[in-house]
Scaffold this active site. Structure first.
Site, mmCIF file in Angstrom:
data_model
loop_
_atom_site.group_PDB
_atom_site.id
_atom_site.type_symbol
_atom_site.label_atom_id
_atom_site.label_comp_id
_atom_site.label_asym_id
_atom_site.label_seq_id
_atom_site.Cartn_x
_atom_site.Cartn_y
_atom_site.Cartn_z
ATOM 1 N N GLU A 1 -30.303 -14.183 28.684
ATOM 2 C CA GLU A 1 -31.187 -14.030 27.539
ATOM 3 C C GLU A 1 -32.592 -14.318 28.034
ATOM 4 O OE1 GLU A 1 -29.829 -17.020 28.146
ATOM 5 O OE2 GLU A 1 -31.783 -18.032 28.203
ATOM 6 N N SER B 1 -46.003 -24.509 38.618
ATOM 7 C CA SER B 1 -44.751 -23.770 38.404
ATOM 8 C C SER B 1 -44.856 -22.252 38.515
ATOM 9 C CB SER B 1 -44.133 -24.148 37.057
ATOM 10 O OG SER B 1 -45.022 -23.891 35.994
ATOM 11 N N LYS C 1 -38.593 -19.957 38.676
ATOM 12 C CA LYS C 1 -37.347 -19.503 38.051
ATOM 13 C C LYS C 1 -36.378 -18.853 39.034
ATOM 14 C CE LYS C 1 -38.405 -19.284 33.193
ATOM 15 N NZ LYS C 1 -39.862 -19.577 33.092
HETATM 16 C C1 LIG Z 1 -40.465 -20.403 32.189
HETATM 17 C C2 LIG Z 1 -41.598 -21.149 32.758
HETATM 18 C C3 LIG Z 1 -41.831 -22.514 32.452
HETATM 19 C C4 LIG Z 1 -41.007 -23.269 31.465
HETATM 20 O O1 LIG Z 1 -39.668 -23.411 31.779
HETATM 21 P P1 LIG Z 1 -39.045 -24.774 32.339
HETATM 22 O O2 LIG Z 1 -37.586 -24.546 32.295
HETATM 23 O O3 LIG Z 1 -39.487 -25.880 31.426
HETATM 24 O O4 LIG Z 1 -39.576 -24.965 33.698
HETATM 25 C C5 LIG Z 1 -42.877 -23.162 33.085
HETATM 26 N N1 LIG Z 1 -43.700 -22.526 33.959
HETATM 27 C C6 LIG Z 1 -43.525 -21.214 34.267
HETATM 28 C C7 LIG Z 1 -44.452 -20.572 35.223
HETATM 29 C C8 LIG Z 1 -42.476 -20.492 33.679
HETATM 30 O O5 LIG Z 1 -42.312 -19.192 33.987
#
Ligand SMILES: *Cc1c(COP(=O)(O)O)cnc(C)c1O
Length: 393
Positions: free
Chosen positions: A111, A377, A89
């Protein structure tokens, strides 16, 4: 077929900018300026420097030996979990805060649902010395206390929202209201590839550094820029958009988008938008969303707070609708099992969101010569109590 947004922000028939008259000016200001600013040398120099020195990029591409053996293929993990603040993010919030500065904005709003985007926004506001106001549903404020504490410690003001179901969509409405009331000095940082054009295009670009690095890293490690497949979890779709971006036009690379099925697709407690959703307008764009016959949003469910969003970014609606990407859905339990497997085989504890991408491996099959990239992610520290609780049940 093209997979990038056209001049009006459409991906196929999805996207666009459906905003109330009062917001038109704000969105238009952004639309008219974002490409020029992002493509300027000054912006690129600052963005690249912060990605390197502050976020810690490039993130490694790790060939996971024991997991690869388990699934009998070559699994490469793109380590977004190693970024500052623990997820992808931050790539996006760094980009948007630089854009806000270029536009001369003095006040940042955002938000947040689970609080991850709120923390990433509070972080870059502290970095730039800009005041930060984060709208958060009152229910989420009490469910996500550690992230609320983080945002406050970073100097942000967290405003609990008491209207509606007191969750993400109500927080979004409140942020939009704030933006309407403060059109001159305020920049709204959106956390995924959602919202009116140009947000989806802009956020996808900021996250595209993920696949940009993958190309070089794969070339070095395998001799080819192209993997056979890329797997990523999808809430709104920003980490997946970043991981797919430079491969969208390369048909030989399979793209797999993993959604949260929650307690099961037919359980009534799910967030598998591409299967349960129908076309409509949410947060300013035409896309797939979970709605009832009156067009009211159906509350989604997932064990992972970052995936329980009732819509999906317009790029992903188009990728799935056109057959370019394949959607796979994974239940809460399957995600928990996948997180445990990754922890035991590789010594990596993934975020619950990310665990969904790993669980998809149970439902796909690859040859033992194939190269598969999984976008890792985020890290799982924030989810440890859920991970442990369920494992001991
Ligand atoms: C917020 C988040 C997501 C989901 O958000 P996307 O916009 O779909 O990437 C996925 N993995 C993690 C670790 C997150 O913090």
């Amino acid at each position: 077929m093209s997979y990038t947004a056209n001049i009006d922000g459409y991906y196929g028939r999805f996207g666009g900018a459906y905003v109330p008259e009062l917001l038109h000016h704000n969105v238009e200001e952004l639309r008219l300026n974002y490409e020029r600013i992002i493509n300027s040398q000054t912006f690129q120099a600052e963005f690249r420097k912060l990605l390197q020195d502050y976020v810690g990029r490039p993130s490694p591409l790790y060939l996971a030996p024991r997991l690869s053996e388990h699934y009998a293929c070559n699994l490469y993990l793109k380590r977004e979990d190693l970024n500052h603040t623990g997820a992808h993010k931050i790539n996006n919030t760094v980009g948007q805060i630089l854009l806000a500065k270029s536009l001369g904005k003095k006040r940042i709003i955002a938000e947040t649902g689970a609080g991850q985007h709120g923390v990433a926004t509070a972080t870059v506001c502290a970095l730039m010395g800009l005041p930060c106001i984060v709208y958060m549903g009152a229910v989420d404020v009490s469910r996500q206390a550690p992230n609320v504490a983080r945002m406050k410690f970073l100097g942000a003001e967290v405003r609990p929202v008491h209207s509606g179901s007191k969750t993400l969509k109500d927080a979004t409405n409140e942020a939009i209201r704030d933006w309407i009331n403060n059109p001159e000095d305020t920049f709204y940082i959106i956390g995924s590839v959602v919202g009116p054009h140009p947000y989806p295009d802009m956020v996808a670009y900021f996250q595209s550094v993920i696949s940009e690095e993958m190309k070089t890293q794969l070339k070095e490690q395998t001799g080819s820029e192209n993997p056979d497949a890329i797997i990523a979890c999808v809430g709104g779709g920003s980490n997946a958009a970043g991981a797919f971006y430079h491969y969208l036009e390369k048909k030989e690379v399979k793209l797999i988008a993993v959604e949260a099925a929650g307690k099961g697709i037919d359980s009534g407690e799910s967030a598998a938008t591409s299967q349960l959703g129908t076309e409509g307008i949410i947060h300013g764009s035409r896309t797939l969303l979970m709605q009832d016959k009156y067009g009211q949003i159906i509350e989604p469910w997932s064990i992972s707070a970052g995936l329980d969003y009732p819509g999906i970014g317009p790029l992903h609606a188009h990728l799935i609708d056109s057959g370019r990407a394949k959607a796979v859905s994974v239940t809460d339990q399957e995600a928990l099992d996948a997180a445990a497997l990754l922890a035991r085989l590789e010594g990596i504890i993934p975020a619950l969101e990310t665990a969904h991408a790993f669980a998809a491996l149970e439902k796909l099959s690859f040859g033992n010569k194939q190269h598969v990239v999984i976008n890792l992610s985020g890290r799982g520290d924030k989810d440890l109590s859920t991970l442990i609780g369920k494992e001991h049940e």
